[in-house]
Design an enzyme around this catalytic site. Structure first.
Site, PDB file in Angstrom:
ATOM      1  N   ASP A  72       7.120   3.332   1.425  1.00 34.74           N
ATOM      2  CA  ASP A  72       6.613   4.695   1.633  1.00 34.74           C
ATOM      3  C   ASP A  72       6.559   5.086   3.099  1.00 34.74           C
ATOM      4  O   ASP A  72       6.085   6.173   3.420  1.00 34.74           O
ATOM      5  CB  ASP A  72       5.216   4.837   1.012  1.00 34.74           C
ATOM      6  CG  ASP A  72       4.184   3.969   1.721  1.00 34.74           C
ATOM      7  OD1 ASP A  72       4.459   2.764   1.916  1.00 34.74           O
ATOM      8  OD2 ASP A  72       3.099   4.474   2.070  1.00 34.74           O
ATOM      9  N   HIS A 110       0.923  -1.708  15.390  1.00 34.02           N
ATOM     10  CA  HIS A 110       0.463  -0.378  15.001  1.00 34.02           C
ATOM     11  C   HIS A 110      -0.571   0.132  16.012  1.00 34.02           C
ATOM     12  O   HIS A 110      -0.481   1.274  16.488  1.00 34.02           O
ATOM     13  CB  HIS A 110      -0.150  -0.456  13.599  1.00 34.02           C
ATOM     14  CG  HIS A 110      -0.521   0.857  12.993  1.00 34.02           C
ATOM     15  ND1 HIS A 110      -0.119   1.243  11.744  1.00 34.02           N
ATOM     16  CD2 HIS A 110      -1.273   1.880  13.461  1.00 34.02           C
ATOM     17  CE1 HIS A 110      -0.604   2.435  11.468  1.00 34.02           C
ATOM     18  NE2 HIS A 110      -1.311   2.841  12.502  1.00 34.02           N
ATOM     19  N   ALA A 114       0.826  -1.211   0.000  1.00 31.42           N
ATOM     20  CA  ALA A 114       0.000   0.000   0.000  1.00 31.42           C
ATOM     21  C   ALA A 114       0.857   1.256   0.000  1.00 31.42           C
ATOM     22  O   ALA A 114       1.754   1.416   0.817  1.00 31.42           O
ATOM     23  CB  ALA A 114      -0.926   0.005   1.210  1.00 31.42           C
TER      24      ALA A 114
END
Length: 269
Positions: free
Chosen positions: A186, A55, A12
């Site tokens: 990313d 997370h 993603a």
């Protein structure tokens, strides 16, 4: 290119899902659904790239979230509460990744050219296997199918920012030298993962989590807004240690040529 053997790609924000939208919106929904607790999209993005249980745990420790959580529940977020948010997150996430499986513009053509030159394509993600099973099928319908993939919950050692998922790709793809691999991501944890594995690292700024906008949202920004967003994204990924930062994976070929030339001269990450 005579020396580079493989790219290890995030999913993603790097190959699919421009803006890394699928995971962030679902974190917001999961917190709200599980405990009627509000977090912002900006907060949800802070630990992006980590395994999803980690997370959630990291979000719970952010001072601005922890203080409100303790005010609402009387104690810091517990493992049982993290489990509940995670279990709420999973079905929502599986539905969302299929919607956001379209490859980022220009990426498939680059990957195809590199494969034709003999480059192997590995992949890893902060998504667990049950989500990756959905995403891989959906992405394959668009034409993306890496040579190998590793999910965040598949290795006993753990996931990002440790090197294990990246190195599992090295093993599965029979790569001769880790220094002949490039990790592309990313997010900061994904860049650190590549560094810890001993690979070259390339950060993806505009298409990923660092900017966090869909193509349509990016196009709607003013030139000044785009400039400021790009500057912040480049700075974030450079600070994480990326050897190079590019706008999109579609722009990676000149960087790979430069890395290959450095390897020819004895350079190392």
């Amino acid at each position: 290119m005579k020396h580079l053997e493989a790219l290890i790609l995030d999913w993603a924000g790097t190959v699919v899902d421009h803006g890394s939208v699928a995971p962030t919106t679902i974190f917001v929904e999961a917190f709200k659904s599980a405990f009627n607790f509000d977090i912002t999209l900006a907060q949800a993005r802070i630990p992006m790239g980590m395994g999803k249980w980690d997370h959630i745990a990291t979000l719970g420790k952010l001072p601005e979230i922890d203080s409100r959580w303790q005010a609402q529940f009387g104690a810091p977020m517990s493992d049982e509460q993290i489990d509940h948010i995670y279990n709420t997150f999973m079905p929502l996430q599986k539905a969302k990744v299929a919607e956001r499986a379209m490859p980022i513009a220009g990426v498939l053509a680059v990957i195809k050219r590199l494969q034709e030159q003999g480059m192997k394509i590995g992949s890893c993600s902060g998504y667990p296997r049950q989500v990756m099973d959905v995403l891989e099928v959906a992405a394959a319908e668009y034409g993306y199918k890496p040579d190998h993939s590793v999910a965040s919950d598949e290795l006993a050692a753990g996931s990002r920012p440790g090197p294990w998922m990246a190195l599992e790709n090295v093993n599965a793809l029979a790569i001769k030298r880790v220094a002949h691999c490039v990790k592309v991501d990313d997010s900061a944890p994904g860049i650190v993962e590549g560094l810890n594995a001993g690979m070259w690292t390339v950060g993806v700024a505009l298409s990923g989590n660092a900017v966090g906008l869909t193509e349509q949202q990016w196009d709607a920004c003013t030139t000044q807004e785009q400039t400021e967003l790009a500057r912040d994204a480049y700075q974030q990924l450079h600070q994480a240690g990326a050897h190079y930062v590019i706008n999109s994976l579609a722009d990676i070929e000149p960087v790979l040529i430069e890395i290959d030339a450095k390897l020819a001269q004895g350079g190392r990450p």
